[in-house]
Enzyme design. Structure first.
Site, PDB file in Angstrom:
ATOM      1  N   LYS A 176     -18.867   2.932 -14.908  1.00 17.59           N
ATOM      2  CA  LYS A 176     -17.639   3.571 -15.414  1.00 17.59           C
ATOM      3  C   LYS A 176     -16.490   3.426 -14.405  1.00 17.59           C
ATOM      4  O   LYS A 176     -15.351   3.144 -14.767  1.00 17.59           O
ATOM      5  CB  LYS A 176     -17.890   5.046 -15.722  1.00 17.59           C
ATOM      6  CG  LYS A 176     -18.930   5.239 -16.806  1.00 17.59           C
ATOM      7  CD  LYS A 176     -19.102   6.695 -17.114  1.00 17.59           C
ATOM      8  CE  LYS A 176     -20.372   6.903 -17.912  1.00 17.59           C
ATOM      9  NZ  LYS A 176     -20.591   8.284 -18.276  1.00 17.59           N
TER      10      LYS A 176
ATOM     11  N   HIS B 106       0.860  -1.190   0.000  1.00 16.96           N
ATOM     12  CA  HIS B 106       0.000   0.000   0.000  1.00 16.96           C
ATOM     13  C   HIS B 106       0.896   1.240   0.000  1.00 16.96           C
ATOM     14  O   HIS B 106       1.814   1.328   0.798  1.00 16.96           O
ATOM     15  CB  HIS B 106      -0.852  -0.040   1.271  1.00 16.96           C
ATOM     16  CG  HIS B 106      -1.859   1.040   1.357  1.00 16.96           C
ATOM     17  ND1 HIS B 106      -1.601   2.245   1.974  1.00 16.96           N
ATOM     18  CD2 HIS B 106      -3.127   1.117   0.902  1.00 16.96           C
ATOM     19  CE1 HIS B 106      -2.677   3.011   1.898  1.00 16.96           C
ATOM     20  NE2 HIS B 106      -3.614   2.350   1.261  1.00 16.96           N
TER      21      HIS B 106
ATOM     22  N   GLY C 138      -7.581  19.251  -7.884  1.00 14.66           N
ATOM     23  CA  GLY C 138      -6.367  19.346  -7.055  1.00 14.66           C
ATOM     24  C   GLY C 138      -6.240  20.668  -6.324  1.00 14.66           C
ATOM     25  O   GLY C 138      -5.410  20.811  -5.421  1.00 14.66           O
TER      26      GLY C 138
ATOM     27  N   ALA D  87      -9.900   7.686  -6.291  1.00 11.50           N
ATOM     28  CA  ALA D  87     -10.190   6.258  -6.264  1.00 11.50           C
ATOM     29  C   ALA D  87     -11.193   5.964  -7.386  1.00 11.50           C
ATOM     30  O   ALA D  87     -11.899   6.863  -7.843  1.00 11.50           O
ATOM     31  CB  ALA D  87     -10.805   5.902  -4.915  1.00 11.50           C
TER      32      ALA D  87
HETATM   33  N1  LIG Z   1      -3.140   3.487  -2.014  1.00 11.21           N
HETATM   34  C1  LIG Z   1      -4.335   3.022  -2.251  1.00 11.21           C
HETATM   35  O1  LIG Z   1      -4.505   1.822  -2.343  1.00 11.21           O
HETATM   36  C2  LIG Z   1      -5.507   3.954  -2.418  1.00 11.21           C
HETATM   37  C3  LIG Z   1      -6.758   3.450  -2.757  1.00 11.21           C
HETATM   38  C4  LIG Z   1      -7.818   4.341  -2.924  1.00 11.21           C
HETATM   39  C5  LIG Z   1      -7.634   5.713  -2.729  1.00 11.21           C
HETATM   40  N2  LIG Z   1      -6.399   6.173  -2.385  1.00 11.21           N
HETATM   41  C6  LIG Z   1      -6.174   7.617  -2.163  1.00 11.21           C
HETATM   42  O2  LIG Z   1      -7.268   8.157  -1.457  1.00 11.21           O
HETATM   43  C7  LIG Z   1      -7.324   9.546  -1.733  1.00 11.21           C
HETATM   44  C8  LIG Z   1      -8.772   9.998  -1.797  1.00 11.21           C
HETATM   45  O3  LIG Z   1      -9.407   9.528  -2.992  1.00 11.21           O
HETATM   46  P1  LIG Z   1     -10.909  10.009  -3.336  1.00 11.21           P
HETATM   47  O4  LIG Z   1     -11.347   9.333  -4.572  1.00 11.21           O
HETATM   48  O5  LIG Z   1     -11.745   9.879  -2.113  1.00 11.21           O
HETATM   49  O6  LIG Z   1     -10.661  11.581  -3.642  1.00 11.21           O
HETATM   50  P2  LIG Z   1     -11.713  12.777  -3.663  1.00 11.21           P
HETATM   51  O7  LIG Z   1     -13.057  12.272  -4.054  1.00 11.21           O
HETATM   52  O8  LIG Z   1     -11.577  13.552  -2.408  1.00 11.21           O
HETATM   53  O9  LIG Z   1     -11.146  13.671  -4.868  1.00 11.21           O
HETATM   54  C9  LIG Z   1     -11.066  13.169  -6.177  1.00 11.21           C
HETATM   55  C10 LIG Z   1     -10.594  14.258  -7.135  1.00 11.21           C
HETATM   56  O10 LIG Z   1     -11.625  15.231  -7.303  1.00 11.21           O
HETATM   57  C11 LIG Z   1     -11.115  16.530  -7.069  1.00 11.21           C
HETATM   58  N3  LIG Z   1     -12.178  17.310  -6.427  1.00 11.21           N
HETATM   59  C12 LIG Z   1     -12.863  16.966  -5.303  1.00 11.21           C
HETATM   60  N4  LIG Z   1     -13.786  17.911  -5.012  1.00 11.21           N
HETATM   61  C13 LIG Z   1     -13.668  18.862  -5.969  1.00 11.21           C
HETATM   62  C14 LIG Z   1     -14.344  20.092  -6.249  1.00 11.21           C
HETATM   63  N5  LIG Z   1     -15.322  20.559  -5.463  1.00 11.21           N
HETATM   64  N6  LIG Z   1     -13.958  20.825  -7.323  1.00 11.21           N
HETATM   65  C15 LIG Z   1     -12.956  20.382  -8.121  1.00 11.21           C
HETATM   66  N7  LIG Z   1     -12.299  19.220  -7.925  1.00 11.21           N
HETATM   67  C16 LIG Z   1     -12.640  18.482  -6.877  1.00 11.21           C
HETATM   68  C17 LIG Z   1      -9.929  16.350  -6.157  1.00 11.21           C
HETATM   69  O11 LIG Z   1      -9.011  17.425  -6.306  1.00 11.21           O
HETATM   70  C18 LIG Z   1      -9.362  15.027  -6.662  1.00 11.21           C
HETATM   71  O12 LIG Z   1      -8.521  15.252  -7.751  1.00 11.21           O
HETATM   72  C19 LIG Z   1      -6.474   9.777  -2.954  1.00 11.21           C
HETATM   73  O13 LIG Z   1      -5.294  10.445  -2.533  1.00 11.21           O
HETATM   74  C20 LIG Z   1      -6.128   8.386  -3.463  1.00 11.21           C
HETATM   75  O14 LIG Z   1      -4.849   8.286  -4.062  1.00 11.21           O
HETATM   76  C21 LIG Z   1      -5.350   5.332  -2.227  1.00 11.21           C
END
Ligand SMILES: NC(=O)c1ccc[n+]([C@@H]2O[C@H](COP(=O)([O-])OP(=O)(O)OC[C@H]3O[C@@H](n4cnc5c(N)ncnc54)[C@H](O)[C@@H]3O)[C@@H](O)[C@H]2O)c1
Length: 352
Positions: free
Chosen positions: A231, A121, A312, A181
């Site tokens: 998707k 991880h 971001g 994710a």
């Molecule tokens: N290592 C692993 O196995 C693993 C697995 C799953 C997730 N993760 C990590 O978990 C973290 C969280 O993932 P998530 O899917 O919950 O992210 P998230 O839903 O918080 O964000 C997803 C994307 O949407 C953008 N975003 C969110 N709200 C926005 C808004 N209002 N306006 C514009 N852009 C917006 C964010 O900047 C990001 O690029 C990530 O850092 C991911 O790498 C790691």
């Protein structure tokens, strides 16, 4: 987020995390890399992937389920492509070094692609994609993860929440960083809700029988729903095949959850760096990206929306704020660090 008990300087938090890792025999350099990725998660407000993961990393290292002193090996049959065997080392160190290699390959060939097998991880994917930014390159990172999501229409976990991150440089500190994710949310966020007794938003998860649930504990036993229905499911399949099967890593149910201590995680990653100069003058592209961000900001807003953010941007803003003011830690997080320091005999001062 719970009420903050304390504000901690990022350097101090990094020092604490690095000391904990060194207490279980991780080298100073590797401990600092892993600590930096962990603090990056806290700076970006992704606390589900920050210090919350330290107990599992430390326990795994102590049990020999993560190799504290790995020897990374790179193999290459074709110029800009390499495969790295991570020797079951910390995923953060493996992914960091793999991206360094991809950047070096892209420096020569215009593009560099590194597959990582036998890894763990690695925390937040954005960290490694962003390594490319100061090199006038675009970074792309995918990883697979332990099963948490059913195939679309299913009810048993088969796929990880397999994330992807892409970082594109603009002028100065401007950038577009997509990090998400393939599930509707990261599993760590559901775990946090369960720990805090908070109800999940509708549409996030199914229980063990395949029925929709807002109970985080039931969701942890059941499955998370994909982002965007079929998707997100399709994306998770692609990531599993390319970060896992293609690299020679584990995939699907062969990947162990961090808190399942019956064997190594065996995750795979795929990291790519693309040199902008291979297409056009880097400065011109970067200016274009900054103009594009400005155009996003100026796009007509829907009612009640105050500001349109670029992907971001929210995390970047929070990072700036926390670098200046400190990272808020809840009492539970402070207690966790104290407990870990005592358990692993780490020589750290927790007076903050
Ligand atoms: N290592 C692993 O196995 C693993 C697995 C799953 C997730 N993760 C990590 O978990 C973290 C969280 O993932 P998530 O899917 O919950 O992210 P998230 O839903 O918080 O964000 C997803 C994307 O949407 C953008 N975003 C969110 N709200 C926005 C808004 N209002 N306006 C514009 N852009 C917006 C964010 O900047 C990001 O690029 C990530 O850092 C991911 O790498 C790691």
């Amino acid at each position: 987020m719970q009420e903050a008990a304390v504000l901690i300087r990022p350097e101090k938090l990094k020092e604490i995390c690095a000391s904990l890792l060194q207490a279980v025999s991780v080298s100073r350099e590797d401990a600092e890399t892993t600590a930096d990725v962990t603090v990056c998660a806290e700076l970006r407000g992704i606390s589900s992937h920050g210090i919350a993961r330290m107990p599992a990393y430390l326990k795994r290292i102590r049990m020999g389920l993560i190799n504290a002193r790995p020897e990374f090996k790179f193999y290459s049959k074709y110029g800009p492509i390499a495969v790295m065997d991570a020797d079951n080392g910390l995923g953060q160190v493996a992914a960091f070094k793999a991206m360094e290699k991809a950047i070096a390959l892209a420096g020569e060939a215009g593009v560099g692609l590194v597959g990582v097998r036998n890894s763990n991880h690695f925390g937040v994917a954005a960290y490694y994609a962003m390594q490319a930014l100061p090199h006038d390159m675009i970074g792309i990172v995918i990883t697979n993860a332990s099963p948490a999501m059913a195939p679309f229409g299913g009810r048993k976990a088969f796929l990880g929440t397999n994330p992807m991150a892409v970082a594109i440089p603009g002028l100065g500190e401007d950038s577009i960083v997509v990090d998400m994710a393939s599930s509707i949310t990261a599993r760590g966020k559901i775990r946090l809700c369960a720990a805090q007794g908070v109800e999940l938003p509708a549409g996030w998860a199914l229980d063990e029988e395949g029925n929709p649930t807002t109970d985080a504990t039931k969701a942890l036993k059941g499955t998370i729903l994909p982002m965007g229905g079929p998707k997100g499911y399709a994306l998770a399949v692609l990531i599993d095949l390319m970060a896992g099967m293609l690299t020679g890593g584990g995939y699907s149910v062969a990947i162990k959850e961090l808190n399942d201590f019956s064997g190594p995680v065996n995750a795979g990653h795929l990291l790519m760096a693309i040199k902008i100069e291979a297409f056009m003058e880097a400065e011109t592209f970067r200016r274009g990206v900054s103009d594009y961000i400005a155009a996003l900001h100026e796009a007509p807003r829907a009612p009640s929306v105050q500001h349109i953010f670029a992907p971001g941007e929210i995390e970047q803003k929070l990072t700036r704020e926390r670098l200046e003011k400190g990272i808020p830690l809840a009492k539970e997080q402070v207690d966790l660090l104290k407990k870990l320091a005592a358990e692993y005999g780490a020589a750290i001062s927790l007076d903050f």
